[in-house]
Design an enzyme around this catalytic site. Structure first.
Site, PDB file in Angstrom:
ATOM      1  N   LYS A 114       0.825  -1.207   0.000  1.00  0.00           N
ATOM      2  CA  LYS A 114       0.000   0.000   0.000  1.00  0.00           C
ATOM      3  C   LYS A 114       0.860   1.259   0.000  1.00  0.00           C
ATOM      4  O   LYS A 114       0.479   2.256  -0.604  1.00  0.00           O
ATOM      5  CB  LYS A 114      -0.950   0.003   1.208  1.00  0.00           C
ATOM      6  CG  LYS A 114      -2.038  -1.041   1.066  1.00  0.00           C
ATOM      7  CD  LYS A 114      -3.248  -0.776   1.934  1.00  0.00           C
ATOM      8  CE  LYS A 114      -4.351  -1.758   1.583  1.00  0.00           C
ATOM      9  NZ  LYS A 114      -5.496  -1.711   2.464  1.00  0.00           N
ATOM     10  N   LYS A 196      -3.727  -9.743  -7.088  1.00  0.00           N
ATOM     11  CA  LYS A 196      -4.954 -10.051  -6.336  1.00  0.00           C
ATOM     12  C   LYS A 196      -6.117  -9.162  -6.793  1.00  0.00           C
ATOM     13  O   LYS A 196      -5.915  -7.968  -7.029  1.00  0.00           O
ATOM     14  CB  LYS A 196      -4.663  -9.788  -4.848  1.00  0.00           C
ATOM     15  CG  LYS A 196      -5.733 -10.241  -3.905  1.00  0.00           C
ATOM     16  CD  LYS A 196      -5.469  -9.715  -2.496  1.00  0.00           C
ATOM     17  CE  LYS A 196      -5.844  -8.251  -2.375  1.00  0.00           C
ATOM     18  NZ  LYS A 196      -5.977  -7.740  -1.020  1.00  0.00           N
ATOM     19  N   LYS A 199     -10.669  -4.229  -4.490  1.00  0.00           N
ATOM     20  CA  LYS A 199     -11.690  -3.192  -4.653  1.00  0.00           C
ATOM     21  C   LYS A 199     -11.073  -1.836  -4.994  1.00  0.00           C
ATOM     22  O   LYS A 199     -11.749  -0.953  -5.495  1.00  0.00           O
ATOM     23  CB  LYS A 199     -12.542  -3.080  -3.395  1.00  0.00           C
ATOM     24  CG  LYS A 199     -11.754  -2.833  -2.126  1.00  0.00           C
ATOM     25  CD  LYS A 199     -12.622  -3.038  -0.897  1.00  0.00           C
ATOM     26  CE  LYS A 199     -11.774  -3.388   0.307  1.00  0.00           C
ATOM     27  NZ  LYS A 199     -12.507  -4.059   1.340  1.00  0.00           N
TER      28      LYS A 199
HETATM   29  P1  TYM Z   1     -10.311  -6.384   3.286  1.00  0.00           P
HETATM   30  O1  TYM Z   1     -11.368  -5.403   3.595  1.00  0.00           O
HETATM   31  O2  TYM Z   1      -9.252  -6.004   2.289  1.00  0.00           O
HETATM   32  O3  TYM Z   1     -10.941  -7.753   2.778  1.00  0.00           O
HETATM   33  C1  TYM Z   1     -11.989  -8.421   3.483  1.00  0.00           C
HETATM   34  C2  TYM Z   1     -11.748  -9.919   3.435  1.00  0.00           C
HETATM   35  O4  TYM Z   1     -11.770 -10.382   2.098  1.00  0.00           O
HETATM   36  C3  TYM Z   1     -10.581 -11.108   1.792  1.00  0.00           C
HETATM   37  N1  TYM Z   1     -10.213 -10.824   0.397  1.00  0.00           N
HETATM   38  C4  TYM Z   1      -9.908 -11.759  -0.512  1.00  0.00           C
HETATM   39  N2  TYM Z   1      -9.893 -13.107  -0.453  1.00  0.00           N
HETATM   40  C5  TYM Z   1      -9.562 -13.775  -1.580  1.00  0.00           C
HETATM   41  N3  TYM Z   1      -9.233 -13.172  -2.756  1.00  0.00           N
HETATM   42  C6  TYM Z   1      -9.235 -11.829  -2.862  1.00  0.00           C
HETATM   43  N4  TYM Z   1      -8.928 -11.240  -4.022  1.00  0.00           N
HETATM   44  C7  TYM Z   1      -9.597 -11.052  -1.708  1.00  0.00           C
HETATM   45  N5  TYM Z   1      -9.708  -9.720  -1.469  1.00  0.00           N
HETATM   46  C8  TYM Z   1     -10.086  -9.591  -0.176  1.00  0.00           C
HETATM   47  C9  TYM Z   1      -9.542 -10.569   2.775  1.00  0.00           C
HETATM   48  O5  TYM Z   1      -8.512 -11.507   2.979  1.00  0.00           O
HETATM   49  C10 TYM Z   1     -10.389 -10.326   4.008  1.00  0.00           C
HETATM   50  O6  TYM Z   1     -10.527 -11.525   4.747  1.00  0.00           O
HETATM   51  N6  TYM Z   1      -7.273  -5.923   7.250  1.00  0.00           N
HETATM   52  C11 TYM Z   1      -8.482  -6.533   6.752  1.00  0.00           C
HETATM   53  C12 TYM Z   1      -9.721  -6.117   7.533  1.00  0.00           C
HETATM   54  C13 TYM Z   1      -9.646  -6.384   9.008  1.00  0.00           C
HETATM   55  C14 TYM Z   1      -9.725  -7.657   9.639  1.00  0.00           C
HETATM   56  C15 TYM Z   1      -9.666  -7.369  11.046  1.00  0.00           C
HETATM   57  C16 TYM Z   1      -9.817  -8.958   9.176  1.00  0.00           C
HETATM   58  C17 TYM Z   1      -9.563  -5.443   9.981  1.00  0.00           C
HETATM   59  N7  TYM Z   1      -9.562  -6.026  11.200  1.00  0.00           N
HETATM   60  C18 TYM Z   1      -9.696  -8.399  11.976  1.00  0.00           C
HETATM   61  C19 TYM Z   1      -9.849  -9.982  10.115  1.00  0.00           C
HETATM   62  C20 TYM Z   1      -9.784  -9.701  11.498  1.00  0.00           C
HETATM   63  C21 TYM Z   1      -8.693  -6.111   5.315  1.00  0.00           C
HETATM   64  O7  TYM Z   1      -8.143  -5.145   4.851  1.00  0.00           O
HETATM   65  O8  TYM Z   1      -9.625  -6.865   4.645  1.00  0.00           O
END
Ligand code: TYM
Length: 334
Positions: A114, A196, A199
């Site tokens: 990032k 990957k 969004k």
């Molecule tokens: P975020 O918001 O980027 O994504 C949410 C969840 O979706 C999964 N994900 C994917 N899995 C497979 N292929 C992809 N292309 C893909 N894009 C997104 C992510 O792995 C995630 O599980 N830091 C985290 C949010 C967070 C969190 C937490 C997660 C904040 N606190 C505590 C677990 C526990 C994040 O940015 O996810």
């Protein structure tokens, strides 16, 4: 009776919900509701590590909530809440910052990615983001954290922080385990299948959104980048595009990868790609229709958020009080 084990996971409302986040994480959230006591947070505090337009951020949070419920997360069985509605997240994050090493944070690939993409806003919050994520998880004494593969490193760091803290103060935190699906843990961009699906990069047409129209979804799959061969064979190294499509189709239909290869034996990409698109359309159709209905029910959504924040706060405050006591903070005199 033994109490249910606990799940905590989160999603950033920084963009629309994607096929990647659905297949990598949310699908499992819905599947685990019966067995576990589940907390799912819409993590607005994480989202502001990148600059957000305030009106869009507000709208996105309601949209995420409506879509999560439409994905099967019953708001009575699951605690659905907004991270900033439970101040203990910020409070524990500060404490954990003081037990997280600079070197550990420097090694986080999400931070490296990032900050490379946005070198004009490498803020301290982006750097200490994993300490806030650790607070999210540890406040609820979570056993399991269902996430996509990209979040594994953050969950492992959470374990390291908890282990360090417990080593000093006794058993304060449960050590959580990541829960990563065998297929679908890393859905790739349809246009650049070595990257990957994300969004934050909707513009190139390689990202499919939960709320996209059926026509847009089918078009995106027809245009998906593959390779110069013609056979539908799973080989993520030399055929990343086709392998990504095989994974998507496998998760959408419940068929194994071997079954998918067999189904398309002797057929080309021209046959395969629209079938994958149709499978995604059918998977998303009921979710999209339900989410469209829910988004206008603002009073209902507010109720879910109110009771979610209340329930989450009760658990979170218990852990925070214990942490404050252990580290020597004085209780505020009554
Ligand atoms: P975020 O918001 O980027 O994504 C949410 C969840 O979706 C999964 N994900 C994917 N899995 C497979 N292929 C992809 N292309 C893909 N894009 C997104 C992510 O792995 C995630 O599980 N830091 C985290 C949010 C967070 C969190 C937490 C997660 C904040 N606190 C505590 C677990 C526990 C994040 O940015 O996810």
């Amino acid at each position: 009776m033994q109490s249910k084990k606990v799940i905590l996971s989160g999603i950033q409302p920084s963009g629309a919900l994607t096929l990647g986040s659905y297949l990598g994480a949310i699908r499992n959230w819905a599947a685990l509701a019966d067995e576990y006591n589940c907390y799912y947070a819409i993590v607005d505090m994480h989202a502001i590590t990148a600059r957000q337009d305030p009106a869009t951020l507000r709208k996105m949070q309601y949209e995420h909530l409506a879509q999560l419920i439409a994905c099967g997360l019953d708001s009575k069985e699951n605690t659905l809440f907004i991270q900033s509605h439970v101040p203990a997240h910020a409070q524990l994050a500060w404490v954990l910052n003081c037990y997280t090493m600079f070197g550990e944070l420097s090694r986080m690939t999400q931070f490296k990615d990032k900050s490379a993409k946005n070198d004009e806003n490498i803020n301290a919050g982006l750097f200490t983001y994993p300490a806030l994520q650790a607070a999210d998880i540890l406040l609820y004494q979570a056993d399991l954290v269902p996430v996509g593969a990209d979040q594994k490193q953050h969950v492992e760091l959470t374990r390291d922080i908890a282990f360090r803290f417990n080593g000093i103060y006794g058993d304060v935190f449960k050590l959580p385990e990541p829960y990563i699906p065998k297929v679908g843990a890393r859905i790739m961009d349809l246009q650049t299948p070595t990257k990957k699906m994300s969004k934050s990069e909707v513009a190139d047409g390689g990202c499919v959104l939960l709320m996209d129209s059926p026509d847009d979804i089918v078009r995106a799959f027809k245009r998906a980048v593959t390779d110069s061969e013609t056979n539908v064979r799973f080989d993520p190294v030399s055929k990343p595009g086709v392998s990504n499509l095989i994974q998507i189709y496998s998760v959408c239909t419940g068929k194994t990868i071997a079954d998918v290869e067999k189904e398309f034996e002797g057929k080309g990409y021209g046959d395969f790609k629209p079938v994958v698109g149709d499978a995604v359309v059918e998977l998303f159709r009921p979710i999209r229709e339900e989410a469209q209905k829910l988004i206008s029910e603002r009073a209902y959504l507010d109720n879910v958020l109110r009771s979610g924040a209340e329930k989450a706060s009760l658990t979170a405050i218990t852990t925070l009080r214990k942490v404050y006591r252990k580290i020597g903070f004085l209780e505020r005199p009554q």
